[in-house]
Design a protein around this motif. Sequence first.
Motif, PDB file in Angstrom:
ATOM      1  N   TYR A   1       0.833  -1.203   0.000  1.00 45.23           N
ATOM      2  CA  TYR A   1       0.000   0.000   0.000  1.00 45.23           C
ATOM      3  C   TYR A   1       0.865   1.249   0.000  1.00 45.23           C
ATOM      4  O   TYR A   1       0.629   2.197  -0.759  1.00 45.23           O
ATOM      5  N   GLY A   2       1.875   1.273   0.888  1.00 41.10           N
ATOM      6  CA  GLY A   2       2.702   2.461   1.029  1.00 41.10           C
ATOM      7  C   GLY A   2       3.416   2.839  -0.250  1.00 41.10           C
ATOM      8  O   GLY A   2       3.418   4.013  -0.657  1.00 41.10           O
ATOM      9  N   VAL A   3       4.022   1.864  -0.913  1.00 40.65           N
ATOM     10  CA  VAL A   3       4.745   2.132  -2.156  1.00 40.65           C
ATOM     11  C   VAL A   3       3.774   2.548  -3.253  1.00 40.65           C
ATOM     12  O   VAL A   3       4.027   3.506  -3.994  1.00 40.65           O
ATOM     13  N   MET A   4       2.664   1.833  -3.382  1.00 38.42           N
ATOM     14  CA  MET A   4       1.686   2.165  -4.419  1.00 38.42           C
ATOM     15  C   MET A   4       1.145   3.571  -4.220  1.00 38.42           C
ATOM     16  O   MET A   4       0.954   4.316  -5.190  1.00 38.42           O
ATOM     17  N   HIS A   5       0.902   3.951  -2.968  1.00 34.46           N
ATOM     18  CA  HIS A   5       0.348   5.283  -2.720  1.00 34.46           C
ATOM     19  C   HIS A   5       1.365   6.369  -3.053  1.00 34.46           C
ATOM     20  O   HIS A   5       0.998   7.446  -3.544  1.00 34.46           O
ATOM     21  N   ARG A   6       2.630   6.120  -2.799  1.00 39.61           N
ATOM     22  CA  ARG A   6       3.657   7.092  -3.169  1.00 39.61           C
ATOM     23  C   ARG A   6       3.697   7.261  -4.693  1.00 39.61           C
ATOM     24  O   ARG A   6       3.882   8.377  -5.198  1.00 39.61           O
ATOM     25  N   LEU A   7       3.530   6.169  -5.417  1.00 41.20           N
ATOM     26  CA  LEU A   7       3.487   6.250  -6.877  1.00 41.20           C
ATOM     27  C   LEU A   7       2.264   7.032  -7.336  1.00 41.20           C
ATOM     28  O   LEU A   7       2.329   7.768  -8.324  1.00 41.20           O
TER      29      LEU A   7
ATOM     30  N   TYR B   1       2.619  10.312  -9.717  1.00 33.71           N
ATOM     31  CA  TYR B   1       2.106  10.250 -11.097  1.00 33.71           C
ATOM     32  C   TYR B   1       0.593  10.457 -11.168  1.00 33.71           C
ATOM     33  O   TYR B   1      -0.065   9.941 -12.069  1.00 33.71           O
ATOM     34  N   ALA B   2       0.037  11.240 -10.246  1.00 31.66           N
ATOM     35  CA  ALA B   2      -1.418  11.398 -10.161  1.00 31.66           C
ATOM     36  C   ALA B   2      -2.041  11.784 -11.492  1.00 31.66           C
ATOM     37  O   ALA B   2      -1.614  12.739 -12.153  1.00 31.66           O
ATOM     38  N   ASP B   3      -3.039  10.995 -11.882  1.00 25.69           N
ATOM     39  CA  ASP B   3      -3.827  11.233 -13.100  1.00 25.69           C
ATOM     40  C   ASP B   3      -2.999  11.225 -14.377  1.00 25.69           C
ATOM     41  O   ASP B   3      -3.315  11.913 -15.353  1.00 25.69           O
ATOM     42  N   THR B   4      -1.931  10.435 -14.376  1.00 27.96           N
ATOM     43  CA  THR B   4      -1.187  10.163 -15.600  1.00 27.96           C
ATOM     44  C   THR B   4      -1.275   8.664 -15.869  1.00 27.96           C
ATOM     45  O   THR B   4      -1.825   7.904 -15.072  1.00 27.96           O
ATOM     46  N   GLU B   5      -0.716   8.234 -16.973  1.00 27.13           N
ATOM     47  CA  GLU B   5      -0.794   6.810 -17.325  1.00 27.13           C
ATOM     48  C   GLU B   5      -0.025   5.927 -16.349  1.00 27.13           C
ATOM     49  O   GLU B   5      -0.254   4.719 -16.281  1.00 27.13           O
ATOM     50  N   LYS B   6       0.889   6.521 -15.573  1.00 31.08           N
ATOM     51  CA  LYS B   6       1.653   5.747 -14.594  1.00 31.08           C
ATOM     52  C   LYS B   6       0.965   5.685 -13.233  1.00 31.08           C
ATOM     53  O   LYS B   6       1.442   5.007 -12.331  1.00 31.08           O
TER      54      LYS B   6
ATOM     55  N   TRP C   1      -9.418  -3.389 -10.742  1.00 26.24           N
ATOM     56  CA  TRP C   1      -8.633  -4.532 -11.217  1.00 26.24           C
ATOM     57  C   TRP C   1      -7.176  -4.128 -11.442  1.00 26.24           C
ATOM     58  O   TRP C   1      -6.256  -4.849 -11.064  1.00 26.24           O
ATOM     59  N   ARG C   2      -6.968  -2.955 -12.053  1.00 21.27           N
ATOM     60  CA  ARG C   2      -5.603  -2.497 -12.306  1.00 21.27           C
ATOM     61  C   ARG C   2      -4.898  -2.197 -10.986  1.00 21.27           C
ATOM     62  O   ARG C   2      -3.717  -2.529 -10.822  1.00 21.27           O
ATOM     63  N   THR C   3      -5.611  -1.587 -10.056  1.00 23.03           N
ATOM     64  CA  THR C   3      -5.032  -1.306  -8.747  1.00 23.03           C
ATOM     65  C   THR C   3      -4.587  -2.591  -8.067  1.00 23.03           C
ATOM     66  O   THR C   3      -3.491  -2.666  -7.492  1.00 23.03           O
ATOM     67  N   LYS C   4      -5.438  -3.614  -8.113  1.00 22.93           N
ATOM     68  CA  LYS C   4      -5.098  -4.910  -7.508  1.00 22.93           C
ATOM     69  C   LYS C   4      -3.823  -5.480  -8.115  1.00 22.93           C
ATOM     70  O   LYS C   4      -2.931  -5.944  -7.395  1.00 22.93           O
ATOM     71  N   ASN C   5      -3.717  -5.419  -9.426  1.00 24.62           N
ATOM     72  CA  ASN C   5      -2.549  -5.989 -10.104  1.00 24.62           C
ATOM     73  C   ASN C   5      -1.271  -5.229  -9.762  1.00 24.62           C
ATOM     74  O   ASN C   5      -0.219  -5.837  -9.508  1.00 24.62           O
ATOM     75  N   VAL C   6      -1.368  -3.895  -9.742  1.00 25.39           N
ATOM     76  CA  VAL C   6      -0.191  -3.084  -9.391  1.00 25.39           C
ATOM     77  C   VAL C   6       0.218  -3.348  -7.948  1.00 25.39           C
ATOM     78  O   VAL C   6       1.409  -3.534  -7.646  1.00 25.39           O
TER      79      VAL C   6
ATOM     80  N   PRO D   1      -1.295   4.339 -10.481  1.00 20.82           N
ATOM     81  CA  PRO D   1      -1.882   3.006 -10.256  1.00 20.82           C
ATOM     82  C   PRO D   1      -3.407   3.011 -10.270  1.00 20.82           C
ATOM     83  O   PRO D   1      -4.026   1.963 -10.468  1.00 20.82           O
ATOM     84  N   HIS D   2      -4.036   4.163 -10.031  1.00 19.50           N
ATOM     85  CA  HIS D   2      -5.502   4.235 -10.058  1.00 19.50           C
ATOM     86  C   HIS D   2      -5.930   5.659 -10.392  1.00 19.50           C
ATOM     87  O   HIS D   2      -5.591   6.597  -9.683  1.00 19.50           O
ATOM     88  N   SER D   3      -6.670   5.800 -11.475  1.00 19.09           N
ATOM     89  CA  SER D   3      -7.135   7.128 -11.880  1.00 19.09           C
ATOM     90  C   SER D   3      -8.377   7.013 -12.755  1.00 19.09           C
ATOM     91  O   SER D   3      -8.369   6.284 -13.745  1.00 19.09           O
ATOM     92  N   PRO D   4      -9.449   7.731 -12.405  1.00 22.02           N
ATOM     93  CA  PRO D   4     -10.637   7.742 -13.277  1.00 22.02           C
ATOM     94  C   PRO D   4     -10.327   8.291 -14.668  1.00 22.02           C
ATOM     95  O   PRO D   4     -11.047   8.023 -15.624  1.00 22.02           O
ATOM     96  N   LYS D   5      -9.241   9.045 -14.783  1.00 14.44           N
ATOM     97  CA  LYS D   5      -8.873   9.659 -16.052  1.00 14.44           C
ATOM     98  C   LYS D   5      -8.361   8.631 -17.056  1.00 14.44           C
ATOM     99  O   LYS D   5      -8.499   8.799 -18.268  1.00 14.44           O
ATOM    100  N   TYR D   6      -7.781   7.541 -16.557  1.00 15.36           N
ATOM    101  CA  TYR D   6      -7.185   6.544 -17.444  1.00 15.36           C
ATOM    102  C   TYR D   6      -7.805   5.159 -17.309  1.00 15.36           C
ATOM    103  O   TYR D   6      -7.300   4.197 -17.867  1.00 15.36           O
ATOM    104  N   ASP D   7      -8.870   5.038 -16.523  1.00 18.69           N
ATOM    105  CA  ASP D   7      -9.594   3.763 -16.429  1.00 18.69           C
ATOM    106  C   ASP D   7     -11.021   3.975 -16.903  1.00 18.69           C
ATOM    107  O   ASP D   7     -11.667   4.957 -16.526  1.00 18.69           O
ATOM    108  N   ALA D   8     -11.511   3.062 -17.718  1.00 22.05           N
ATOM    109  CA  ALA D   8     -12.820   3.238 -18.359  1.00 22.05           C
ATOM    110  C   ALA D   8     -13.969   3.265 -17.361  1.00 22.05           C
ATOM    111  O   ALA D   8     -14.959   3.972 -17.554  1.00 22.05           O
TER     112      ALA D   8
END
Length: 243
Positions: free
Chosen positions: A59-65, A69-74, A90-95, A76-83
């Motif tokens: 969680y800690g590492v993913m949240h730092r990412l 990279y907020a709201d960019t393609e990198k 699902w993408r968040t789980k995988n990351v 881990p979770h963004s309404p801007k890049y997920d349909a």
Amino acid sequence: MEILILMLVLWYVGLFFQTFFLHRYAAHQTFTMSKFGERVCFVLTWIFQGSNYLSAYGYGVMHRLHHAYADTEKDPHSPKYDANVFAMMWRTKNVYQDINNKRIEVEPKYTKNVPQWERFDKFASSRGSRLAWAAFYTVFFIVFATAWWHWLFLPVAFFMAPIHGVIINWFAHIYGYVNFKVNDTSKNLLPFDFLMMGESYHNNHHTHSGRANFGVRWFEVDFTYWIMVVLDKLGCIKLNKSA
């Protein structure tokens, strides 16, 4: 009544350890505590997140990412890049799993000082642990459910932590108000955050990510922060003065 009490405990106590331990400690280190206190938090996070236990390291590492990279393609979770919200989940789980199992290389600046208890994480994140908690919830419902609609809460118990994540990572990037202009879509979801214990002040947090108190305006009460103040006074943790 027992079902509602269980759901309230899972919602608020599970949420507390998610924001207090995983978010404000593991990801942002807005306070310090002893190694013993850290281990206690690992165990309590497992107890109150149960079948949806999240590792402090993953969680800690993913949240730092997410912040980097907020709201960019990198991100881990963004309404801007997920349909849709399910695609984001699902993408968040995988990351998260890739980070937690160290299947991807992460720059050292995102992993520095993030707490990890590998042996405990392996147990708490195991399929056996998750299924045991799911079985416990199911038996609890069998014993105490007295109306058909009580059973609607069972899937919520199974997926409480992801639901908490969706409320902030999806809805707080779409709905709400802003106090600060930022380079992402973060918003403050609730003016009085009785639901997410301060987490919904997302625009505030993205502006001052290292700040322990997510509330800024007089009506933005951050309940988690005030619990942290009490714990600091009791000597259980030490709030960083700069936070």
